[in-house]
Design a protein around this motif. Structure first.
Motif, PDB file in Angstrom:
ATOM      1  N   SER A   1       0.762  -1.101  -0.191  1.00 33.45           N
ATOM      2  CA  SER A   1      -0.024   0.038  -0.083  1.00 33.45           C
ATOM      3  C   SER A   1       0.913   1.247   0.002  1.00 33.45           C
ATOM      4  N   GLU A   2       0.555   2.146  -0.709  1.00 33.22           N
ATOM      5  CA  GLU A   2       1.241   3.450  -0.951  1.00 33.22           C
ATOM      6  C   GLU A   2       0.259   4.670  -1.502  1.00 33.22           C
ATOM      7  N   VAL A   3       0.894   5.704  -1.270  1.00 36.56           N
ATOM      8  CA  VAL A   3       0.071   7.036  -1.766  1.00 36.56           C
ATOM      9  C   VAL A   3       0.721   7.708  -2.873  1.00 36.56           C
ATOM     10  N   SER A   4       1.767   7.412  -3.038  1.00 37.11           N
ATOM     11  CA  SER A   4       2.681   8.282  -4.405  1.00 37.11           C
ATOM     12  C   SER A   4       2.465   7.388  -5.574  1.00 37.11           C
ATOM     13  N   PRO A   5       1.809   8.201  -6.726  1.00 40.81           N
ATOM     14  CA  PRO A   5       1.662   7.511  -7.951  1.00 40.81           C
ATOM     15  C   PRO A   5       3.142   6.964  -8.320  1.00 40.81           C
ATOM     16  N   SER A   6       4.086   7.645  -8.590  1.00 44.04           N
ATOM     17  CA  SER A   6       5.248   7.034  -8.847  1.00 44.04           C
ATOM     18  C   SER A   6       5.845   5.899  -8.163  1.00 44.04           C
ATOM     19  N   ARG A   7       5.751   5.927  -6.797  1.00 45.44           N
ATOM     20  CA  ARG A   7       6.142   4.434  -5.979  1.00 45.44           C
ATOM     21  C   ARG A   7       5.197   3.403  -6.393  1.00 45.44           C
ATOM     22  N   ILE A   8       3.866   3.631  -6.527  1.00 46.28           N
ATOM     23  CA  ILE A   8       3.022   2.762  -6.746  1.00 46.28           C
ATOM     24  C   ILE A   8       3.431   1.985  -8.169  1.00 46.28           C
ATOM     25  N   LYS A   9       3.604   2.843  -9.089  1.00 52.22           N
ATOM     26  CA  LYS A   9       4.177   2.478 -10.485  1.00 52.22           C
ATOM     27  C   LYS A   9       5.340   1.445 -10.445  1.00 52.22           C
ATOM     28  N   LEU A  10       6.438   1.897  -9.484  1.00 48.93           N
ATOM     29  CA  LEU A  10       7.477   1.073  -9.298  1.00 48.93           C
ATOM     30  C   LEU A  10       7.102  -0.256  -8.752  1.00 48.93           C
ATOM     31  N   ALA A  11       6.396  -0.216  -7.474  1.00 45.91           N
ATOM     32  CA  ALA A  11       6.083  -1.470  -6.882  1.00 45.91           C
ATOM     33  C   ALA A  11       5.118  -2.407  -7.851  1.00 45.91           C
ATOM     34  N   ARG A  12       4.250  -1.754  -8.778  1.00 46.51           N
ATOM     35  CA  ARG A  12       3.923  -2.852  -9.686  1.00 46.51           C
ATOM     36  C   ARG A  12       4.740  -3.263 -10.590  1.00 46.51           C
ATOM     37  N   SER A  13       5.652  -2.478 -11.115  1.00 50.48           N
ATOM     38  CA  SER A  13       6.721  -2.922 -12.089  1.00 50.48           C
ATOM     39  C   SER A  13       7.497  -4.304 -11.481  1.00 50.48           C
ATOM     40  N   LEU A  14       7.687  -4.178 -10.244  1.00 52.17           N
ATOM     41  CA  LEU A  14       8.319  -5.217  -9.666  1.00 52.17           C
ATOM     42  C   LEU A  14       7.426  -6.450  -9.315  1.00 52.17           C
ATOM     43  N   GLY A  15       6.384  -6.522  -9.585  1.00 56.11           N
ATOM     44  CA  GLY A  15       5.293  -7.731  -9.531  1.00 56.11           C
ATOM     45  C   GLY A  15       4.520  -7.768  -8.421  1.00 56.11           C
TER      46      GLY A  15
ATOM     47  N   VAL B   1      15.658  -0.296  -6.609  1.00 57.99           N
ATOM     48  CA  VAL B   1      15.021   0.926  -5.676  1.00 57.99           C
ATOM     49  C   VAL B   1      15.833   1.938  -5.798  1.00 57.99           C
ATOM     50  N   ILE B   2      17.121   2.205  -6.564  1.00 59.34           N
ATOM     51  CA  ILE B   2      17.833   3.181  -6.792  1.00 59.34           C
ATOM     52  C   ILE B   2      17.380   4.166  -7.724  1.00 59.34           C
ATOM     53  N   SER B   3      16.937   5.217  -7.647  1.00 55.74           N
ATOM     54  CA  SER B   3      16.421   6.185  -8.917  1.00 55.74           C
ATOM     55  C   SER B   3      17.524   7.230  -9.327  1.00 55.74           C
TER      56      SER B   3
ATOM     57  N   LYS C   1       7.980  12.490  -4.880  1.00 58.17           N
ATOM     58  CA  LYS C   1       7.545  12.375  -6.353  1.00 58.17           C
ATOM     59  C   LYS C   1       8.519  12.356  -7.458  1.00 58.17           C
ATOM     60  N   GLU C   2       9.714  12.763  -6.903  1.00 60.50           N
ATOM     61  CA  GLU C   2      10.839  12.830  -7.948  1.00 60.50           C
ATOM     62  C   GLU C   2      11.912  11.672  -7.768  1.00 60.50           C
ATOM     63  N   SER C   3      11.811  11.053  -6.632  1.00 62.25           N
ATOM     64  CA  SER C   3      13.142  10.144  -6.361  1.00 62.25           C
ATOM     65  C   SER C   3      12.431   8.842  -5.467  1.00 62.25           C
ATOM     66  N   MET C   4      13.388   7.775  -5.441  1.00 59.88           N
ATOM     67  CA  MET C   4      13.359   6.820  -4.650  1.00 59.88           C
ATOM     68  C   MET C   4      14.408   6.585  -4.060  1.00 59.88           C
ATOM     69  N   LYS C   5      15.337   5.740  -3.823  1.00 57.87           N
ATOM     70  CA  LYS C   5      16.717   5.831  -3.173  1.00 57.87           C
ATOM     71  C   LYS C   5      17.801   6.665  -4.129  1.00 57.87           C
ATOM     72  N   VAL C   6      18.178   7.662  -3.287  1.00 55.01           N
ATOM     73  CA  VAL C   6      19.342   8.416  -3.953  1.00 55.01           C
ATOM     74  C   VAL C   6      20.680   8.040  -3.376  1.00 55.01           C
ATOM     75  N   VAL C   7      21.619   7.996  -4.165  1.00 57.56           N
ATOM     76  CA  VAL C   7      22.967   7.709  -3.856  1.00 57.56           C
ATOM     77  C   VAL C   7      23.893   8.682  -4.343  1.00 57.56           C
ATOM     78  N   LEU C   8      24.784   9.127  -3.414  1.00 64.19           N
ATOM     79  CA  LEU C   8      26.052   9.781  -3.668  1.00 64.19           C
ATOM     80  C   LEU C   8      27.042   8.972  -4.497  1.00 64.19           C
ATOM     81  N   LYS C   9      27.688   9.568  -5.503  1.00 67.73           N
ATOM     82  CA  LYS C   9      28.756   8.999  -6.332  1.00 67.73           C
ATOM     83  C   LYS C   9      30.074   9.685  -5.565  1.00 67.73           C
ATOM     84  N   ILE C  10      30.781   9.104  -5.007  1.00 69.20           N
ATOM     85  CA  ILE C  10      31.957   9.946  -4.369  1.00 69.20           C
ATOM     86  C   ILE C  10      33.278   9.940  -5.391  1.00 69.20           C
ATOM     87  N   ASP C  11      33.450   8.892  -6.190  1.00 67.00           N
ATOM     88  CA  ASP C  11      34.606   8.670  -6.975  1.00 67.00           C
ATOM     89  C   ASP C  11      34.628   9.374  -7.964  1.00 67.00           C
TER      90      ASP C  11
END
Length: 339
Positions: free
Chosen positions: A192-206, A308-310, A329-339
């Motif tokens: 269960s989720e309220v964000s449309p973008s996250r609902i879409k991702l969850a469904r794409s994962l089956g 889950v990384i966006s 609405k814009e992101s899921m997991k955000v990761v900093l690339k240091i190298d």
């Protein structure tokens, strides 16, 4: 070295500072990637009382050893690819000695009470290092720490094959919990989720997914169990509004597992919970075994945890990355690339 310094007043500066000096049984790590966690957002907004600012945050760290002190019986060397266990404890209390160091009264975190991985280098105890398999890329290995959270929650749930599970919240942790629950033998895993973008991702994962903002959300969710209620419910939102839904949607004798971090005490109907003899289980971080299992899952399972990384964002853009995380609405997991 370049580092992102947070002042605890909704501010961040990119500065140059000297390399950390390592002491006995410590290693200097060249950071490759570091994930942004919700707790980092509380540091950024000045709402984390545990953070000792000014601070370099970041506890979801993977990288390479560039310097290491002599360690008795050590099996690490310069050049090794590693993940960092960020929990620091006394190491001598009953809990630490019984494999429950995550519950130690002295528990604190790299990246919260001490400088962390939003920098080109970080120093950590050698005892907190875990080897990464050669075939596991850093871009995926950066999920070791949050995946360990999901694995720990699943262990506490004591999942049985055939269980019907509800995951409340399709953020990074919620979807990782959903994937682990499915791997662990759950017959149904509903999200269960309220964000449309996250609902879409969850469904794409089956995953069957219900928009929790709808007036008939509870009715739709219960329909997946023919009105019986779920065997397991994982609360991965951390909002007071979800607590009484846990009771409503759980069957008699259901296990209700709290994974989300609540910012304020929730009010809930204990009598109704008693009437169903439900079990409320609170999950807190992870054990060393959970951390090791996370590395194994990421390196050996076909499950696409990395989805889950966006975004991967450069360290110079740390402020923009934090703002992005704050906008679901814009992101899921955000990761900093240091190298």
């Amino acid at each position: 070295m370049k580092a992102a310094i947070f002042d605890g007043q909704c501010g961040v500066q990119i500065i140059d500072r000297p390399l950390p000096e390592i002491g006995m049984a410590e290693a200097l790590i060249k950071v490759k990637y570091v994930g942004i966690c919700g707790s980092d957002i509380t540091i950024y907004t000045g709402k984390n009382p545990r953070a000792k600012v000014p601070l370099i945050p970041g506890h979801e760290i993977v990288g390479e050893i560039v310097k290491i002190s002599e360690v008795k019986d050590g099996n690490f060397k310069v050049g090794d690819r590693i993940a960092v266990l960020p929990t620091l404890t006394c190491g001598s209390c009953e809990l630490c000695n019984n494999g429950k160091r995550h519950l130690c009264k002295s528990l604190h975190f790299i990246g919260i009470q001490t400088d962390g991985g939003y920098a080109e280098h970080v120093k950590v105890p050698v005892s907190n290092l875990y080897h990464l398999p050669d075939g596991l890329p850093f871009e995926k290995a950066v999920l070791v720490e949050p995946l360990a959270v999901a694995i720990h929650a699943a262990r506490l749930a004591k999942i049985e094959v055939g269980d019907e599970a509800l995951i409340m919240g399709a953020g990074p942790i919620g979807l990782l919990v959903a994937m682990v629950a499915r791997l662990s033998g759950c017959f149904k895993v509903i999200v269960s989720e309220v964000s449309p973008s996250r609902i879409k991702l969850a469904r794409s994962l089956g995953f069957e997914t219900v928009d929790a903002s709808g007036e008939d959300a509870s009715e739709k969710l219960l329909s997946y169990t023919n009105g019986r209620g779920f065997d397991l419910i994982f609360e991965c939102v951390g909002h007071p509004s979800t607590v009484n839904q846990l009771i409503e949607l759980g069957r008699p004798e259901a296990q209700l597992i709290v994974v989300g971090a609540f910012k304020e005490p929730p009010a809930f109907d204990l009598f109704r919970m008693s009437r169903k003899e439900q079990r409320l289980v609170a999950a807190w971080t992870y054990t060393k075994d959970d951390f090791s299992t996370a590395i194994k899952y990421l390196s050996e399972s076909d499950t696409p945890f990395e989805r889950v990384i966006s975004h991967f964002i450069a360290l110079d853009q740390a402020r923009q990355a934090m703002e992005m995380v704050m906008n679901a609405k814009e992101s899921m997991k955000v990761v900093l690339k240091i190298d």
